[in-house]
Structure formats: structure tokens, C-alpha cells
Design an enzyme around this catalytic site. Structure first.
Site, PDB file in Angstrom:
ATOM      1  N   GLU A 159       5.276  -3.924  -4.195  1.00  8.23           N
ATOM      2  CA  GLU A 159       5.116  -2.466  -4.287  1.00  8.23           C
ATOM      3  C   GLU A 159       5.080  -2.006  -5.742  1.00  8.23           C
ATOM      4  O   GLU A 159       4.305  -1.127  -6.103  1.00  8.23           O
ATOM      5  CB  GLU A 159       6.246  -1.754  -3.533  1.00  8.23           C
ATOM      6  CG  GLU A 159       6.311  -2.066  -2.030  1.00  8.23           C
ATOM      7  CD  GLU A 159       5.038  -1.710  -1.285  1.00  8.23           C
ATOM      8  OE1 GLU A 159       4.293  -0.815  -1.742  1.00  8.23           O
ATOM      9  OE2 GLU A 159       4.771  -2.332  -0.236  1.00  8.23           O
ATOM     10  N   GLY A 196     -15.069  17.703  16.141  1.00  4.95           N
ATOM     11  CA  GLY A 196     -14.134  17.448  15.063  1.00  4.95           C
ATOM     12  C   GLY A 196     -13.146  16.374  15.438  1.00  4.95           C
ATOM     13  O   GLY A 196     -13.019  16.016  16.600  1.00  4.95           O
TER      14      GLY A 196
HETATM   15 ZN    ZN Z   1       0.414  -3.586  -0.542  1.00  2.00          ZN
END
Ligand code: ZN
Ligand code: ADP
Ligand code: MG
Length: 623
Positions: free
Chosen positions: A433, A207
Site C-alpha cells: 500500500e 442510466g
Molecule cells: Zn494494490
């Protein structure tokens, strides 16, 4: 020599040297004496000796095993010269001597008068033993030069107070169920032996890092109440060739004495790397190979009914392991320890929240919801991070707000208050953003944006848009992937629209978008042009079945077509992002201005703004 060493002799080194010197002197004198001062005895042929016996010239004989010495009479019949000859196998000799009236006998046992000869046999071994002793004493600490072949395994003796049990591990229920069986084996081996069932020798925990493999192994030992030998694969590998193999041998030797017990080899891939995959030029593979072979031999070594030693091993790269290791009778069981799902994360949080003071109103379920992809170690870290924050703010218990801040820290790295963006940079980051957020809000199936920030974090992220999926996703529809790609390109598109130039800020976005597009085409068969063929088999699947498949051989035309198709997907997503932003230019301005004023925008306020975003009108035809 270490300083803390206690001297065993007044001056051990000097003592050793003196011994060697004295021994050498004795040996030398012995050789010199015996060669130069031994009486000269003339050697003659055996036939001469016999004829002298027959002629009655021999007075007396000493029949040695390696030498016959005899004294002949001189002319007057008095005892004369002593001569020697080498005996040959002659049973008639005593009879002949008797017939001629010769005095004869065997030499007395301590016949050799030369003490030196005796010493020369005794002294050298004695010196060796002393020198050996001297070194052994000097290195009574386990790290010494002669203890290099000792395994460095740490033995954990069960201490009831700190015992780790299955209760300390959460979110990996399937692995726990499998390992519970191993505990049964260790507790009642005879029950399995009676039916004739073979107890598995090796269990491989597989894992990603930080999901609790090591913890699970310790829990197995804790539950079964047996000794637990723990060693890391890399500890077998040393400077000296053959050390690894010797250590494996030593480890199994120790374990068999303590059986029933568990040997845990962490990071098995350090020694168990596939022999075939070894780089021809890398060299030094011999050592690893020897170590691996020794491990295989040892695992085959303990027969059924023999002491119960179960080997647990952990790796996060099962595909790199040698096939021989995964053969039945060795690590024939693989237990997947995967990242926990929503319920599992909540359980793990509960375990760690018990260890710190937490306000009663803290909602662990909500925290689990917004931390998909976190492993056990991340969650443990998260709780600790939250507790640290609470302590910093002089609170008596951890609050939900501390958790929220801790999540951001863990996700985006520690807040870097010191790094200040220039005004122009700030503006670019803000629009970038917002671009992500608006495209995300307009495209169907994209995770909800919960926060936009232009506070720099960690190493590289200048700003970030935090997306919170409402549930864990295991399947993604083609449309959703396309939306995701468009969202990733939204930042870049916003820069293009607002500033008519592009910056380097979008590099990571482009990388991720390209990866997604590439996977659509080569792995998921989502391209109409290339059809349902998986061109790329290296990713994803190989983790579990452990097969190292290389990329399917493809023709140059296909490679071209793939590139073409990937480019096509990216471009159409870019096109969409541009259109969405053009359409929502006003709202983009509003949000960007707010962010520039406050640096962060989130919650209700953000949702209300994003609600106004208009999606693109549905287009009927799409290829
Ligand atoms: Zn970005
Ligand atoms: P791995 O060996 O898989 O890399 P570890 O077992 O060393 O991970 O996990 C590191 C730490 O993270 C553990 O000591 C434990 O505190 C925490 N942890 C990891 N997984 C879990 C889990 N499933 N449940 C509880 N704690 C966990
Ligand atoms: Mg580990």
C-alpha cells in the site's frame, strides 16, 4: 389449494364430481334408449313415396323438415304401416298430396316425445357452465390458474401524504426538466392537441443502476396526479408461452380505462432485448418476442386524441434494446439519468440528511467532494449507514466522523474485524500500500492519497489506499493515465524491491492497469505506433447511442501491435514505479513502519510524510 380459502359449497369438489357423473349417466341413457328402444320405422326412397302417393296408397303424411313420415293403407284400406323418407326440395309435393286427397301437415312443434333428446342438448352445456363456475369460484383469489393472463401491474393511487414529487429527486436536473414536460402533457393534453402537436407515447429512462430512474417515474406520477401502473419487465415473462403478450394486453386495457395515466415498465430490457442479438441456442425466445411484439402493437394502438396513456420505461442497458422499440411513436424520447456531479451529490445528501438528526457542523459539501461516482442510492445508503453508526455509539445526532466511517464502509465494504492477517502478510500488505502511495505522490496528476490502511475490509481488499480526487474528472490527459498506471503498479513494485518476490495481492491492480493501457491504445488513440484509430468501439460510447458495435475487425498484425504496445506501456510504467521507490526507499520504510504500528495512517501526518517524496528527475526524451 390454499388453507385460507373459504369453501363456497359444503364440499365443492364432491359436488362438481357428482354433477359430472349425473350428467354423464343421463347422456348415456339417452343414447341407449333412443337407439335400442325407438320404434323401428322403415326408410324408403323418395321415388317410392311419390309412386305410393300417385297410386293412392298413402293415408296421411307428416312433412318434417328432415324427415317425411307417412302411413300407408293396407289391403283393406285401413291405416297400415308407418314409413319414412328423406325429403328433397319439391314444391310440387303439397299439390300432389292434395290432388290425391291425402291428409298432410307439418309435425307439431313439440312433436319429439323424447325428453332425452332435449336433455342431451341442455345438460352438457349446463355441466360445462357449472364446472366453469366451480373453478372460477375456487380461484377468486387473483393468483389462480385462470388469472394467469392478468397483468400483475401494481396501481399506485396517489396518497397525498406519501406522494413522491420532483423535490424528492436531486442531482439529475436535465432529466427532471425533460420529465416536467411530460407532466405538462398529462395535465393539459388539449393544449398540445390544439396546435396539433403529438404527445410522446413513450419515454425511456436510461442510466446506471441506483441513479433514481424508478424514483423519477414515481415523481412524474406524483406531480401529474394521475394513476401510476408499475410493472417490471421480468413479470411479463412466465412459464407459459403467450402469457406475456396477454399480460401486456391486459395492462393496456386497464390503463386505457383509467386514462390519463402512466404505465411504468421497469427493467425493460427483460422483454425488449434485441431480437437480432438473441442467442440461437438459448431457446425460449419466442415468448419474449411475442411479448415484445404485443407491446409494440399496443404502443402503436392508441391513436392521437385517444386516451392519454404515457409509457415510461427504465433500463440500464439501452444498447441491448430492440431497435423497433426506439422508433418514433414508441419510446421516441430517451432521458439520460446519469450519476450526479458534485453539486448534485450535495443536494441528494441534503435531502436525506433532513430525514435523520445531523449535527449542525456536519459539512455535506465535504462529503460530496469525496464521494465521486456515488449514485443517489449509494448516497441514501451512506446517510443511513452514518445514522446507524451514530446510534451504535449512542450519539444523539450524526457527526462528521460517522459520515467518514460510513464512506469507508460503503466504499470498501463492511469492516471485517474478525479477519486477522499474519505478521508476514501484514508486512507485505503494508509495503504494497505504501508503494501505491509513494508512486502516486511522485507522479504528476494523480489524486491525493488521504489514507493508507491495512485493516482488512469486505471480501477481497486486504488493505487499501484511499485516493480522493480534488474535483470530478471528465477528461484525463495522456500523462495522467500513465501516472495512474504507474501508481497501480506501485504496490507490486514495492513488493519486488522489499521482498524480492511477488504475491497474488496485486492481481486486481494489474487488471486495472492493463485495462487502462488497453484503452489508451485502442480507444483514445494515444499510441504513436498505432495512431489515431479507435480499434475498440465496444466500451464507453455505446452506452448512449445504444448501438451495439462489435470490435472493429483487425488484422493479425494489428492485434500483435496492440498487444505489444499495451505491454510496452505497462512495462515502462513499472520501470518508473521501481525507480521512484528506489529513490524514496527511506521514506517508504518510515511510512511502512508507522503503518505496521498503527494499522492506519491518514491526515496531516500522512501528508507531511508524502511531502518528502521526491519525484523522478524530468527526462527529456520519452517515446
Ligand atoms: Zn494494490
Ligand atoms: P434505479 O431505478 O435508477 O436503479 P432507484 O430509483 O430505484 O434507482 O433508486 C433507489 C433509491 O435510491 C431511491 O428510492 C432513492 O431513495 C435513492 N435515489 C436514487 N437516486 C436518487 C436521486 N437522484 N435523488 C434522490 N434519491 C435518489
Ligand atoms: Mg429501478
Amino acid at each position: 389449494m390454499s388453507i385460507k380459502e373459504k369453501p363456497r359449497f359444503p364440499n365443492p369438489r364432491f359436488f362438481g364430481q357428482l354433477l359430472i357423473f349425473l350428467g354423464g349417466l343421463l347422456l348415456l341413457s339417452n343414447i341407449v334408449l333412443s337407439t335400442f328402444f325407438a320404434p323401428r320405422i322403415q326408410r324408403v326412397a323418395y321415388s317410392l313415396f311419390i309412386s305410393q302417393v300417385e297410386d293412392g296408397k298413402v293415408l296421411q303424411v307428416l312433412l318434417g323438415e328432415n324427415e317425411i313420415r307417412y302411413q300407408i293403407k293396407d289391403e283393406e284400406g285401413k291405416p297400415g304401416r308407418i314409413l319414412a323418407t328423406t325429403p328433397i326440395f319439391d314444391l310440387e309435393l303439397p299439390k300432389r298430396l292434395e290432388a290425391k286427397g291425402v291428409i298432410f301437415g307439418a309435425p307439431p312443434p313439440a312433436q319429439n316425445p323424447w325428453v332425452g333428446t332435449l336433455l342431451s342438448w341442455v345438460i352438457p352445456p349446463l355441466i360445462l357452465v357449472l364446472v366453469w363456475q366451480y373453478f372460477l369460484n375456487r380461484n377468486s383469489e387473483p393468483q389462480g390458474a385462470l388469472s394467469i393472463n392478468k397483468s400483475k401491474a401494481k396501481v399506485y393511487v396517489q396518497d397525498d401524504a406519501k406522494k413522491i414529487t420532483f423535490n424528492d429527486v436531486a442531482g439529475v436536473d436535465e432529466a427532471k426538466a425533460e420529465l416536467a414536460e411530460i407532466v405538462e402533457f398529462l395535465k393539459n393534453p388539449q393544449r398540445y392537441n390544439e396546435i396539433g402537436a403529438r404527445i410522446p407515447k413513450g419515454v425511456l429512462l436510461v442510466g446506471p443502476p441506483g441513479t433514481g430512474k424508478t424514483l423519477l417515474a414515481k415523481a412524474v406520477a406524483g406531480e401529474a396526479g394521475v394513476p401510476f401502473f408499475s410493472i417490471s419487465g421480468s413479470e411479463f415473462v412466465e412459464l407459459f408461452v403467450g402469457t406475456g403478450a396477454a399480460r401486456v394486453r391486459d395492462l393496456f386495457e386497464q390503463a386505457k380505462q383509467k386514462a390519463p395515466c402512466i404505465i411504468f415498465i421497469d427493467e425493460l430490457d427483460a422483454i425488449g432485448k434485441s431480437r437480432a442479438s438473441g442467442n440461437f441456442y438459448s431457446g425460449g425466445n419466442d415468448e419474449r418476442e411475442q411479448t415484445l411484439n404485443q407491446l409494440l402493437t399496443e404502443m402503436d394502438g392508441f391513436a392521437a386524441g385517444d386516451a392519454t396513456v404515457i409509457v415510461l420505461a427504465a433500463t440500464n442497458r439501452p444498447e441491448a434494446l430492440d431497435r423497433a422499440l426506439r422508433r418514433p411513436g414508441r419510446f421516441d424520447r430517451q432521458v439520460l439519468v446519469d450519476r450526479p456531479d458534485l453539486a448534485g451529490r450535495e443536494e441528494i445528501l441534503r435531502i436525506y440528511a433532513q430525514k435523520v438528526k445531523v449535527e449542525p457542523e456536519v459539512d455535506l459539501h465535504a462529503i460530496a467532494t469525496i464521494t465521486p461516482g456515488f449514485g443517489g442510492a449509494d448516497l441514501a445508503n451512506l446517510v443511513n449507514e452514518a445514522a446507524l453508526l451514530a446510534a451504535r455509539y449512542h450519539r444523539s445526532a450524526v457527526t462528521q466522523a460517522d459520515f467518514a466511517e460510513a464512506i469507508e464502509r460503503v466504499i470498501a465494504g463492511l469492516e471485517k474485524k474478525s479477519r486477522v492477517l499474519g505478521d508476514k502478510e501484514k508486512k507485505i500488505v503494508a509495503y504494497h500500500e505504501v508503494g501505491h502511495a509513494i508512486v502516486g505522490a511522485a507522479m504528476p496528476g494523480v489524486a491525493k492519497v488521504s489514507k493508507i490502511s491495512i485493516v482488512p475490509r469486505g471480501m477481497s481488499a486486504l488493505g487499501y489506499t484511499l485516493q480522493l480526487p480534488t474535483e470530478d474528472r471528465f477528461l484525463m490527459a495522456e500523462g495522467e493515465i500513465r501516472s495512474e498506471i504507474a501508481t497501480l503498479l506501485g504496490g507490486r513494485a514495492a513488493e519486488e524491491i522489499v521482498f524480492a518476490t511477488v504475491t497474488t495481492g496485486a492481481g486486481n491492480d494489474l487488471q486495472r492497469a492493463t485495462d487502462l493501457a488497453q484503452q489508451m491504445v485502442t480507444t483514445y488513440g494515444m499510441s504513436k505506433v498505432l495512431g489515431l484509430v479507435a480499434y475498440d468501439t465496444t466500451s464507453g460510447k455505446s452506452f448512449l447511442d445504444g448501438q451495439m458495435n462489435s470490435r472493429r475487425l483487425i488484422s493479425e498484425q494489428t492485434a500483435l501491435a496492440i498487444d505489444e504496445e499495451v505491454k510496452q506501456i505497462i512495462e515502462s510504467a513499472h520501470e518508473q514505479a521501481l525507480m521512484i521507490l528506489e529513490r524514496n526507499r527511506d521514506i517508504m520504510e518510515t511510512i511502512a513502519q508507522q503503518i505496521l504500528a498503527k494499522e492506519v495512517i491518514e491526515g496531516e501526518e500522512l501528508q507531511n510524510l508524502l511531502k518528502q517524496v521526491q519525484p523522478l528527475p524530468a527526462i527529456s526524451e520519452e517515446t
